[in-house]
Design a protein around this motif. Structure first.
Motif, short mmCIF file in Angstrom:
data_model
loop_
_atom_site.label_atom_id
_atom_site.label_comp_id
_atom_site.label_asym_id
_atom_site.label_seq_id
_atom_site.Cartn_x
_atom_site.Cartn_y
_atom_site.Cartn_z
N CYS A 214 28.46 -6.32 54.09
CA CYS A 214 27.51 -5.75 53.17
C CYS A 214 26.55 -6.82 53.08
O CYS A 214 26.47 -7.93 52.68
N CYS B 37 25.76 -7.48 48.88
CA CYS B 37 26.64 -8.37 48.05
C CYS B 37 27.39 -9.45 48.92
O CYS B 37 28.25 -10.24 48.49
N CYS C 124 29.79 -2.55 45.76
CA CYS C 124 28.44 -2.50 45.23
C CYS C 124 27.74 -1.13 45.72
O CYS C 124 26.96 -0.55 45.46
N CYS D 185 29.82 0.11 50.77
CA CYS D 185 30.49 -1.21 50.52
C CYS D 185 31.67 -0.71 49.28
O CYS D 185 31.16 -0.09 48.38
#
Ligand SMILES: [Zn+2]
Length: 407
Positions: A46, A49, A6, A3
């Motif tokens: 993701c 997040c 994150c 990601c």
């Protein structure tokens, strides 16, 4: 791939649109005899997040070449939108001659000219030469660079921190969203405000807007994901508005985390709506491929039926989203022989991938097709109003998104 925000490993594909050239890589006649570069167009989500993002594949400087053809001032409704925004924000933040406004991706000066007219000092940041030239021609200072942490820090060192930083339809286009957000933080005065506008992921899901997915558009954003990205950079969202632009956008208002701005009720309300909609649930993302596929099949079926009936279908608006739709559906000039457009920079060129020629919209009245497929459905009303003589002559206006239907 991990990601971009994150770092979590991305396990879930949200949508696979096959392979396509960059959607703004319009071709000249000479380009047609050369090979064309295709990249995978796949979007991941993701599950930590909830940032929706394109798969890594190319460098940003390769996509935004200096002859990039989009000039913001081409759309009259967008110019009005920018003007109203400027009037409102000048009042709301009490901006005056001693304030400083920075716009990231200032394009041809479509927005900052309103601040110049009000006597408020400003700076545009724009890496694309052709649009930066246009802005400088109307007396807007432009820094020809990509924005990020380094440039934000440089502006701070130079004493150029801003009372207002504006970013309209740029946040979703940056490859390194964390670095960009740190740049916003660095370039913002202690009491300054950041406003960003971006298409709202919840509307994309709700209204099947899969054609807004293209390589240059790295992230598909919600308030949920942007709040998290801001927080990680030491910023806080204190207000948010829903806008009708681009099929449904958000305008967020950010400040330093420690600023005294209280959060408005809107922030809580939209976060709750997104949760209710299922933006934090993987199932919400997993049936989207089937919906995109249905739209593709319906459009192809319609075009093939018209060929059999001897009817003529042409398209209007050589927009990036049109290229996603045409290339995903594999449509070529045998099904849609021409796209009409009012932008001079695109006329005489060819759509990337599909190689459909782009002609001046002034020529449309000479040919009178049976159907006009509007590719930029977000401004379909504006296009229909501007072409009322075609409606009178019996041309039927249609759009493929959110489903194939008359306008
Ligand atoms: Zn993530």
């Amino acid at each position: 791939m991990n990601c971009r925000h994150c770092g979590t490993s991305l396990e879930h594909t949200f949508l696979d649109l096959g392979y396509a050239p960059p959607s703004n890589a319009y071709l000249t006649e000479a380009d047609l005899s050369k090979p064309e570069k295709y990249y995978p167009l796949k979007v991941k989500v993701c599950s930590y997040c909830w940032l929706v993002q394109t798969e890594d594949y190319a460098r940003a400087d390769e996509l935004f070449s200096s002859d990039y053809a989009y000039f913001s001032s081409t759309s009259s409704s967008w110019l009005m939108h920018a003007k109203y925004y400027a009037q409102n924000i000048i009042q709301r933040l009490n901006l005056n001659q001693s304030s400083y406004v920075i716009e990231v991706a200032s394009n041809d000066g479509y927005l900052l000219k309103n601040f110049v007219a009000a006597g408020i000092p400003c700076l545009g940041i724009e890496p694309t030469n052709s649009t930066a030239d246009a802005a400088e021609n109307i007396n807007i200072p432009v820094l020809r660079k990509f924005f990020g942490k380094l440039l934000g820090e440089q502006l701070a060192i130079n004493g150029q921190q801003a009372d207002l930083i504006v970013g309209n339809n740029v946040y979703a286009h940056v490859p390194d969203i964390n670095d960009f957000t740190c740049g916003l933080k660095a370039a913002l005065k202690p009491t300054g405000t950041i406003t960003l506008e971006f298409p709202h992921l919840m509307r994309l899901l709700e209204f099947n807007q899969f054609d807004t997915i293209y390589h240059e558009h790295f992230s598909y954003l919600s308030l949920t994901s942007v709040e998290r990205i801001f927080k990680a950079a030491g910023l806080r969202i204190w207000d948010v508005e829903q806008l009708p632009t681009h099929g449904g956008s958000l305008r967020i208002y950010g400040c330093h985390d420690e600023d005294i701005h209280p959060n408005t009720e809107n922030v809580r309300k939209i976060l709750a709506e997104e949760k209710q909609f299922g933006l934090q649930n993987i199932n919400t993302y997993q049936n989207f491929q089937a919906r995109a596929s249905k739209i593709k099949n319906d459009l192809l079926q319609f075009l093939i039926d018209q060929v059999h009936l001897g009817k003529k279908v042409v398209a209007y608006g050589a927009a990036a989203k049109g290229n996603t739709l045409l290339n995903y559906a594999g449509i070529r000039p045998d099904l849609i022989p021409v796209v009409y457009d009012s932008a001079l920079a695109k006329q005489g060129k060819y759509m990337p991938g599909s190689h459909i020629p782009i002609l001046s919209s002034a020529l449309l009245k000479n040919t009178l097709p049976d159907y006009l497929l509007i590719l930029p459905w977000n401004i379909a009303g504006e296009i229909k109003n501007e072409n009322s003589e075609l409606v009178k002559a019996g041309v039927r206006f249609i759009a493929a998104i959110p489903e194939l239907a008359a306008i």
